[in-house]
Design a protein around this motif. Structure first.
Motif, PDB file in Angstrom:
ATOM      1  N   ASP A 143      -0.556 -14.477   6.026  1.00 55.99           N
ATOM      2  CA  ASP A 143      -0.265 -13.086   6.219  1.00 55.99           C
ATOM      3  C   ASP A 143       1.034 -12.477   5.978  1.00 55.99           C
ATOM      4  OD1 ASP A 143       1.395 -12.897   8.673  1.00 55.99           O
ATOM      5  OD2 ASP A 143       2.652 -14.224   9.075  1.00 55.99           O
ATOM      6  N   VAL A 144       1.245 -13.349   4.827  1.00 53.61           N
ATOM      7  CA  VAL A 144       2.591 -12.917   3.695  1.00 53.61           C
ATOM      8  C   VAL A 144       1.973 -12.746   2.162  1.00 53.61           C
ATOM      9  CG1 VAL A 144       4.901 -12.971   2.526  1.00 53.61           C
ATOM     10  CG2 VAL A 144       3.945 -13.277   5.129  1.00 53.61           C
ATOM     11  N   VAL A 145       2.089 -11.775   1.350  1.00 54.28           N
ATOM     12  CA  VAL A 145       2.036 -12.326  -0.229  1.00 54.28           C
ATOM     13  C   VAL A 145       3.538 -11.889  -0.534  1.00 54.28           C
ATOM     14  CG1 VAL A 145       1.126 -11.030  -1.970  1.00 54.28           C
ATOM     15  CG2 VAL A 145      -0.272 -11.672   0.308  1.00 54.28           C
ATOM     16  N   VAL A 146       3.917 -13.120  -1.765  1.00 50.40           N
ATOM     17  CA  VAL A 146       5.063 -13.077  -2.558  1.00 50.40           C
ATOM     18  C   VAL A 146       4.430 -12.852  -3.616  1.00 50.40           C
ATOM     19  CG1 VAL A 146       7.148 -13.942  -3.284  1.00 50.40           C
ATOM     20  CG2 VAL A 146       6.368 -14.985  -0.385  1.00 50.40           C
ATOM     21  N   LEU A 147       4.660 -11.596  -4.688  1.00 50.28           N
ATOM     22  CA  LEU A 147       4.744 -10.930  -5.385  1.00 50.28           C
ATOM     23  C   LEU A 147       5.598 -11.230  -6.736  1.00 50.28           C
ATOM     24  CD1 LEU A 147       3.317  -7.706  -5.455  1.00 50.28           C
ATOM     25  CD2 LEU A 147       2.110  -9.709  -5.718  1.00 50.28           C
ATOM     26  N   ASP A 148       5.944 -12.520  -7.628  1.00 55.69           N
ATOM     27  CA  ASP A 148       7.116 -13.428  -8.356  1.00 55.69           C
ATOM     28  C   ASP A 148       7.248 -13.071  -9.286  1.00 55.69           C
ATOM     29  OD1 ASP A 148       9.167 -14.792  -8.152  1.00 55.69           O
ATOM     30  OD2 ASP A 148       8.737 -16.624  -8.568  1.00 55.69           O
ATOM     31  N   GLU A 149       8.507 -12.249  -9.814  1.00 58.14           N
ATOM     32  CA  GLU A 149       8.416 -12.937 -11.517  1.00 58.14           C
ATOM     33  C   GLU A 149       8.034 -10.580 -11.422  1.00 58.14           C
ATOM     34  OE1 GLU A 149      10.773 -13.484 -12.359  1.00 58.14           O
ATOM     35  OE2 GLU A 149      11.364 -15.848 -11.693  1.00 58.14           O
ATOM     36  N   CYS A 150       8.080  -9.600 -10.559  1.00 54.04           N
ATOM     37  CA  CYS A 150       7.443  -8.455 -10.980  1.00 54.04           C
ATOM     38  C   CYS A 150       8.006  -7.879 -12.116  1.00 54.04           C
ATOM     39  CB  CYS A 150       7.973  -7.974  -9.794  1.00 54.04           C
ATOM     40  SG  CYS A 150       6.649  -8.230  -8.617  1.00 54.04           S
TER      41      CYS A 150
END
Length: 822
Positions: free
Chosen positions: A121-128
């Motif tokens: 449902d959700v994708v979190v792209l951390d530390e872009c």
């Protein structure tokens, strides 16, 4: 799922805001400093409000495991229940898992296999903001998937910096995504600069600063170093400090060793870390930071065929992040290992990897996605066209893509291995020769050369087989399983052949096969044309051939330094790099002669040569032409007449242009066939060219019928009033006529050449033929210059005519015996 109760949590309000924003807009950017919970609390809050899975993409394996562990601890659970992780070679996910932390590279592979990301449902792209290559690619592919297959997929990009405008535009498309900024609780950090001492290595400088930090603060000290080698050397320098544990932290450590560094210790600690601790990891108990100011980043030297990690200065943003680790839990201090005046020279942000790294793997992922050149994708920074083209060339050589850039079945097999395409090719192909396990052993070392010390791969492999460290053993087993699975799906098998680590290396890097330049030499020439050198005490012996696995080039050096290699031989080189073998008839100009030979080469390495008879006439002619271009027109025989003709032609071209040809060196070389064709056709060596009459050949350039007027337009000699015919000098831009002044008496105007366009420059001479005046305007000279010349010379040469009015005395040669005196 209910969020854990944290009494000191300052960020509960922004968690609700993020959940609401994503529910309304599907995409958002979160800018929050380290320590505010963006890596751990945000995914839990999102999972509490959705029925699907939340994927958290981390740039590093260590960060992925640590984030999952921290979230599980907050929930009072073990990893693999509500929160799990998946990294290369390690997966802990269960049926009830709602939050899964994955590395960016692994999520790219998952997206390739399932572009719809079913159940997510959700994708979190951390530390872009770290701008890792896999993370930039993942962002582009996710946006493409949202635009086509999954418009309902929600994406949250997080960053520790305020450079969020570009992210907002990318995520929002035509309507910029909302940016949520959070200002976490921070503590003041005092800064001390520690300049390097003369001849002091970075490890010694860092150790000196670390001792200052231990003396000047309480709590743990977090030390940033560029790589594992510097960590090992600094550890040795900090040994035997009473009451202090020195703990390493980097991505190549075992999971247990990494966990040790991320847990509070029973004693005071010095944690020696690479860049992994900059942002996405929390090292508890830290009150002081020592920053070497260095980082290790991927770089490629395409001209020399060398790629690897380069040590560079950190950016100002990275330095600020590192310093901030000292103020996460209480006021802290940072020791920076550079002079204060140099801080202002740091770049603002780190250079994105996509601009400088090897793009072969990126090119393969794009081919698998169906867009070989990446056109049509929304990039933070588009991949450089040159780097992408170089990557596609490698893939074509590996058989991973066809001539049009489309991925092949072999390319898809290579991609599924999860390694650099070169290493994946070596693993798959070598397994058929030496067996899956033996191939995996070598490939695991090539992928992580910190597993062994020294440059001798064979010796290092024997040590690993004896000691069987867990990290290497687990990766070997994973790779072997990958090969076996690929073989089963492809309907092919493997075999257990002779143990040959050099063959595996050569399959990965055929252009790095290298031959010794001379008996006993430590210098080698690689197939790709780059010179490399073995370090002292390498342990490879006096090997005639090497299969080079790792080579780097230090600043200021033209050649590379071999860091990892295995002894090989010519037979192995021919077998592993058969596509680079060539046998050609070479007809070339070498040291002043045409050399005709049949040569066999392996790339840049000459394997054999022998003379041949009756070479192709066209090849002979081409070789002589190359020789002539090398030595230039001056090699021909230029007598005075030829020189004069060339100068006259040059004058006419300058004065009149076409049809008079240019005759400078460059133009004569370009038109060699027109004026020197017969001579070049029969010449075989420099001596043949030296005998060529340049003047006779040059006449072939004369334009007809205009050449009939050459003596009129640019006469070789010019008649003067005395009846003499002195030679005109065309060696300068303006033609010069040197003549005794008595021989031009009576001339009132300067003669002109080239149909009257160019006046001659007169060099007027004394009776002793010494210059007395230079003029291109004779009439003006008679009026203004002659009186002074006459006054200076009439006493010295009384027998010669020095009339007051030179236009009234006839010109003559010799003395003024028959001229009227005044």
């Amino acid at each position: 799922m209910k969020l854990p109760e944290l009494p000191d949590l300052p960020v509960r309000g922004f968690l609700d805001r993020i959940v609401e924003t994503l529910a309304e807009r599907d995409t958002a950017v979160l800018v929050a400093p380290p320590g505010t919970g963006k890596t751990t609390l945000v995914p839990l809050a999102l999972a509490a409000g959705t029925s699907g899975r939340v994927l958290v993409a981390e740039p590093r394996r260590l960060a992925a495991r640590a984030a999952a562990g921290r979230m599980a601890a907050l929930l009072g659970e073990s990893v693999g229940e509500t929160v799990g992780y998946s990294v290369r070679g390690d997966r802990r996910v269960g049926k009830r898992t709602l939050v899964e932390v994955v590395t960016s590279g692994l999520l790219v592979r998952r997206l390739q296999g399932d572009p719809e990301l079913a159940g997510v449902d959700v994708v979190v792209l951390d530390e872009c903001h770290e701008r890792h290559l896999d993370a930039d690619l993942l962002l582009a592919l996710l946006l493409d998937a949202r635009a086509g297959l999954r418009p309902d997929l929600r994406v949250l990009a997080t960053s520790a910096t305020v450079a969020a405008e570009r992210l907002s535009d990318l995520l929002g498309g035509n309507d910029a995504a909302p940016v949520i900024q959070v200002h976490g609780r921070t503590y003041p950090v005092d800064t001390t600069y520690v300049p390097v001492l003369p001849r002091e290595r970075v490890e010694a400088q860092v150790a000196r600063a670390t001792r200052q930090a231990l003396a000047g603060t309480e709590g743990d000290v977090l030390v940033f170093l560029p790589g594992a080698a510097e960590i090992r050397r600094t550890t040795a320098l900090l040994d035997n400090i009473d009451g202090v544990d020195v703990v390493p932290l980097h991505g190549r450590l075992s999971a247990a060793a990494q966990d040790t560094a991320l847990r509070p210790g029973s004693r005071r600690r010095v944690v020696l870390s690479t860049a992994v601790a900059e942002s996405s990891l929390t090292v508890p108990g830290v009150r002081a930071v020592v920053d070497s100011g260095l980082a290790r980043v991927p770089r490629i030297d395409r001209g020399r065929g060398l790629s690897g990690l380069a040590t560079v200065r950190v950016s100002a943003a990275v330095a600020e992040q590192r310093a901030g680790r000292a103020g996460r839990e209480a006021p802290g201090r940072v020791w920076r290992c550079w002079p204060e005046y140099e801080h202002g020279t740091l770049s603002a942000y780190p250079v994105p990897e996509i601009r400088t790294a090897d793009l072969t793997r990126l090119a393969l992922e794009l081919a698998c996605w169906g867009t070989a050149d990446g056109q049509g994708l929304a990039w933070w920074d588009a991949p450089p066209s040159g780097g992408l083209a170089a990557g596609r060339e490698v893939l074509r050589a590996l058989g991973a893509v066809n001539e049009d850039g489309a991925v092949t079945d072999r390319g898809r097999r290579i991609a599924t291995v999860g390694l650099h395409p070169r290493l994946a090719r070596a693993l798959l192909d070598a397994a058929a020769e030496v067996g899956a396990h033996a191939a995996a052993e070598v490939v695991a070392i090539l992928d992580d050369d910190t597993l062994i010390s020294g440059a001798d791969l064979g010796a290092g492999l024997r040590v690993l087989r004896r000691d069987r460290p867990a990290r290497w053993r687990q990766e070997v087993e994973r790779l072997a399983r990958s090969v076996e699975s690929s073989n089963r799906s492809n309907g092919s098998g493997g075999s257990d052949g002779p143990d040959d680590p050099a063959f595996v290396v050569a399959l990965a890097y055929p252009e790095r096969l290298a031959r010794q330049r001379g008996p006993g030499s430590t210098s080698y020439l690689m197939v790709g044309g780059t010179a490399v050198t073995l370090p002292p005490g390498s342990g490879t012996g006096d090997a005639r051939w090497l299969a080079v696995g790792v080579a780097t080039r230090d600043p200021g050096r033209s050649d590379g330094m071999i860091r990892l290699a295995a002894a090989a031989d010519e037979q192995l080189a021919r077998r592993a790099a058969s596509n680079l073998l060539t046998t050609v008839d070479e007809v070339d100009w070498v040291d002043g002669d045409v050399v005709v030979r049949r040569v066999e080469r392996l790339g840049a390495i000459l394997l054999s040569e022998k003379p041949i008879r009756d070479p192709d006439p066209e090849l002979l002619s081409a070789a002589v032409h190359r020789g002539f271009r090398e030595v230039g027109p001056d090699v021909l025989h230029w007598n005075s007449g030829a020189i004069s003709l060339r100068q006259r032609l040059a004058f006419l071209h300058h004065a009149l242009g076409a049809p008079w040809p240019p005759v400078d060196d460059e133009s004569l070389l370009a038109a060699a066939d027109r004026w020197l064709g017969p001579e070049l056709a029969t010449a075989r060596r420099r001596a043949d060219l030296e005998r060529v009459d340049a003047g006779q050949a040059l006449r072939r350039l004369l334009p007809w019928p205009g050449a009939a007027r050459m003596d009129e337009l640019a006469p070789e000699r010019l008649e003067v009033p005395s009846g003499s015919h002195p030679r005109v000098d065309y060696s300068t831009e303006s033609p010069i006529l040197a003549v005794k002044v008595q021989e031009v008496l009576g001339w009132t105007d300067t003669p002109r050449l080239a149909d009257g366009r160019v006046p001659i420059v007169l060099h007027l001479l004394s009776p002793a033929r010494r210059p007395v005046a230079v003029t291109a305007d004779l009439a003006s000279f008679w009026r203004t210059g002659w009186p002074q010349v006459r006054a200076d010379l009439r006493g010295r040469y009384p027998k010669h005519a020095w009339p007051q009015d030179p236009t009234t005395v006839p010109a003559h040669r010799g003395t003024a015996r028959n001229a009227r005196r005044d």
